[in-house]
Design an enzyme around this catalytic site. Structure first.
Site, PDB file in Angstrom:
ATOM      1  N   PHE A 289     111.924  78.786 -25.031  1.00 38.12           N
ATOM      2  CA  PHE A 289     113.385  78.888 -25.027  1.00 38.12           C
ATOM      3  C   PHE A 289     113.979  77.478 -25.088  1.00 38.12           C
ATOM      4  CE2 PHE A 289     112.398  82.912 -22.757  1.00 38.12           C
ATOM      5  CZ  PHE A 289     113.313  83.784 -23.335  1.00 38.12           C
ATOM      6  N   GLY A 290     114.986  77.246 -25.924  1.00 42.94           N
ATOM      7  CA  GLY A 290     115.698  75.966 -25.862  1.00 42.94           C
ATOM      8  C   GLY A 290     116.103  75.437 -27.215  1.00 42.94           C
TER       9      GLY A 290
ATOM     10  N   ASP B  26     117.371  74.965 -12.345  1.00 44.84           N
ATOM     11  CA  ASP B  26     117.583  75.409 -13.730  1.00 44.84           C
ATOM     12  C   ASP B  26     116.277  75.523 -14.525  1.00 44.84           C
ATOM     13  OD1 ASP B  26     119.527  76.019 -15.932  1.00 44.84           O
ATOM     14  OD2 ASP B  26     118.429  74.371 -16.831  1.00 44.84           O
TER      15      ASP B  26
ATOM     16  N   HIS C 129     118.204  68.366 -20.426  1.00 40.34           N
ATOM     17  CA  HIS C 129     116.802  68.274 -20.015  1.00 40.34           C
ATOM     18  C   HIS C 129     116.201  67.039 -20.692  1.00 40.34           C
ATOM     19  CE1 HIS C 129     116.792  72.347 -18.226  1.00 40.34           C
ATOM     20  NE2 HIS C 129     117.693  72.577 -19.165  1.00 40.34           N
TER      21      HIS C 129
ATOM     22  N   HIS D 289     121.422  78.891 -12.594  1.00 39.40           N
ATOM     23  CA  HIS D 289     121.047  79.512 -13.866  1.00 39.40           C
ATOM     24  C   HIS D 289     120.923  81.004 -13.547  1.00 39.40           C
ATOM     25  CE1 HIS D 289     117.694  79.793 -17.111  1.00 39.40           C
ATOM     26  NE2 HIS D 289     117.557  80.907 -16.407  1.00 39.40           N
TER      27      HIS D 289
ATOM     28  N   ASP E 218     123.122  71.851 -22.320  1.00 38.44           N
ATOM     29  CA  ASP E 218     121.806  72.457 -22.059  1.00 38.44           C
ATOM     30  C   ASP E 218     120.794  71.963 -23.107  1.00 38.44           C
ATOM     31  OD1 ASP E 218     119.775  73.868 -20.875  1.00 38.44           O
ATOM     32  OD2 ASP E 218     120.406  75.832 -21.600  1.00 38.44           O
TER      33      ASP E 218
HETATM   34  O1  DOR Z   1     116.734  77.747 -23.247  1.00 40.24           O
HETATM   35  C1  DOR Z   1     116.567  77.129 -22.201  1.00 40.24           C
HETATM   36  N1  DOR Z   1     115.714  76.088 -22.121  1.00 40.24           N
HETATM   37  N2  DOR Z   1     117.244  77.526 -21.113  1.00 40.24           N
HETATM   38  C2  DOR Z   1     116.992  77.000 -19.897  1.00 40.24           C
HETATM   39  O2  DOR Z   1     117.643  77.382 -18.954  1.00 40.24           O
HETATM   40  C3  DOR Z   1     115.912  75.995 -19.719  1.00 40.24           C
HETATM   41  C4  DOR Z   1     115.675  75.256 -20.978  1.00 40.24           C
HETATM   42  C5  DOR Z   1     114.410  74.422 -20.968  1.00 40.24           C
HETATM   43  O3  DOR Z   1     114.159  73.725 -19.970  1.00 40.24           O
HETATM   44  O4  DOR Z   1     113.702  74.417 -21.978  1.00 40.24           O
END
Ligand code: DOR
Length: 458
Positions: free
Chosen positions: A351-352, A167, A77, A194, A333
């Site tokens: 999330f991420g 995604d 991303h 996803h 990811d």
């Molecule tokens: O943890 C995640 N963050 N999973 C995802 O599928 C998207 C991503 C995000 O774009 O921040």
């Protein structure tokens, strides 16, 4: 800290001799100590370079290092356009170079999303101006990523996307997924889904299980991933489409893919470094339940990721799946976030995880633990992702003569401490901060150009 320094003589930059590394090239089956000769951005020879080395070429002394094709990340991303306060194409590409990646594919959950040719063009132009590595956009499956109607898939293919995905969200409507897969059969590009069943996911924030119960956090069952994967596999069988399954996290996902392959269904899969190396215990900090923090029910929001970190049994099954080749490749990811999104309750944090710069060190843990060989890990970072994406990537995943000189040099045994202050990524959100990894990228070349060396981006 730097064990194997890289010295070079600046003379004739058009010709570069990389001297003495262990060359691992899964694309050509090469694994030997030798030299690599690069001329005008392409590989001239790898292995035995013969007599054709000009006296005045630039020499990179790579004894003690591994040289292999630059890594390919089919899932990251970059946040531009729209969220440049989290990451830009320029910073994400510099992070990629530090991580040894020479080609990266960016997901379309930007603002605007990558659902038309103009946004694809913007990313391509911005990448040409700003990015030190190759950037390939992935287009949306659905218009606006809203999951209601298909995007202009043909227009996106003509503009140069390398796959389709919504995604960040699944393609939730089964009939939309069926149509997308049917088109993918004709367009020759994968639908990268996803897999997340919302009705099972509900308001979950971490893996369902003992740690979630201990912390009083809402859990996400493995079935949220597996139910949608089973659906997608069935639809790929029905349509003959090209299905790619993103970020596997559960033990149960692996046999689904194995069985689908046995039935001749065209399905590929990826797994992330964090799902191969750390568990849901890390939600409580690096020591997990064993740490003093356990009694206090504290948590680290940098571990919050979708899909969530799961149990050791899941990790073991994913490693086995990667070793067996059921899972084709490692993808990062890479999901950079600004700190304000993460300095929050576990419930509300984003999330991420920021992954590009730690991916190799994490993946090499499997080698150091004797679970996979070094050539296997190199394959899953180079030829593996190229196989998922198809012919465009073949020449970027090998050191065969005549191919672009996209090369990474790394020291598999060098220990280093993760320090996010040193990251090129704007995303400092990693639970690995302060931990020691073994294996470090020493230099990255894209088309024969040194874009990263020993702590410095070009
Ligand atoms: O943890 C995640 N963050 N999973 C995802 O599928 C998207 C991503 C995000 O774009 O921040």
């Amino acid at each position: 800290m730097i064990r194997a320094a890289i010295g070079y003589v600046e003379m004739k930059p058009n010709t570069i001799l990389i001297k003495g590394p262990r060359i691992i090239d899964p694309g050509s089956g090469l694994d030997q100590v030798g030299d690599i000769l690069v001329q005008d951005g392409n590989i001239l020879a790898a292995g035995l370079v013969g007599d054709g080395v000009p006296d005045d070429c630039r020499v990179i002394d790579a004894g003690n290092l591994v040289a292999c094709p630059g890594f390919i990340d089919i899932h990251c991303h970059l946040r531009e356009p729209g969220f440049e306060y989290k990451e830009t194409i320029a910073t994400g590409a510099r992070a990629a170079a530090r991580g040894g990646f020479t080609s990266i594919c960016c997901m379309p959950n930007t603002e605007p999303p990558i659902d038309n040719a103009a946004v694809v063009k913007f990313i391509q132009e911005r990448s040409r101006e700003d990015a030190v590595v190759r950037v390939f956009p992935i287009g949306c499956v659905s218009r606006g990523r809203r999951g209601k109607e298909l995007s202009e898939m043909e227009e996106l293919a003509a503009a140069g996307v390398v796959a389709y995905s919504d995604d960040g969200d699944p393609v939730y409507d089964p009939n939309l997924m069926r149509l997308a897969l049917a088109y993918s059969a004709d367009l020759g590009l994968a639908i990268s889904n996803h897999c997340q069943d919302y009705s099972l996911f509900r308001d979950g924030v971490m893996a369902e299980g003992r740690v979630a119960t201990h912390l009083g956090l809402a859990g996400i069952p493995a079935a949220a991933e597996e139910a949608m994967m089973a659906r997608d596999i069935s639809l790929a069988g029905l349509t003959g489409g090209r299905l790619h399954l993103t970020h596997l996290s559960t033990a149960g996902s692996v046999p689904l893919i194995r069985q689908a392959r046995e039935r001749g269904i065209r399905v590929t899969a990826e797994v992330c470094p964090h799902h191969l190396t750390i568990t849901d215990e890390w939600v409580m900090g690096p020591g997990g339940m064993e740490s003093g923090a356990a009694g206090l029910s504290s948590y680290d929001t940098f571990t919050k990721v979708y899909p969530p970190l799961r149990s050791q049994a899941d990790v073991d099954a994913l490693v086995q799946g990667l070793a067996d080749g059921v899972i084709d490749c490692i993808a990062t990811d890479h999901a950079p976030h600004d700190l304000s999104c993460k300095l929050d309750t576990y419930q509300d944090a984003a999330f991420g995880i920021s992954v590009l710069e730690t991916a190799l060190g994490s993946a090499l843990q499997l080698v150091h633990q004797g679970l996979m060989s070094l050539p296997e890990i190199v394959d899953r970072l180079t030829a593996g992702p190229a196989r998922v994406l198809g012919a465009t990537f073949d020449s970027l995943a090998t050191l065969k003569p005549g191919t672009p000189a996209d090369i990474v040099l790394f020291d598999p045994d060098l220990e280093w401490v993760v320090d996010t202050e040193q990251f090129a990524s704007m995303g400092k959100n990693t639970p690995l901060q302060g931990t020691t990894l073994k294996g470090r990228v020493m230099a990255t070349l894209v088309a024969g150009r040194l874009v990263y060396q020993d702590g410095q981006n070009a």
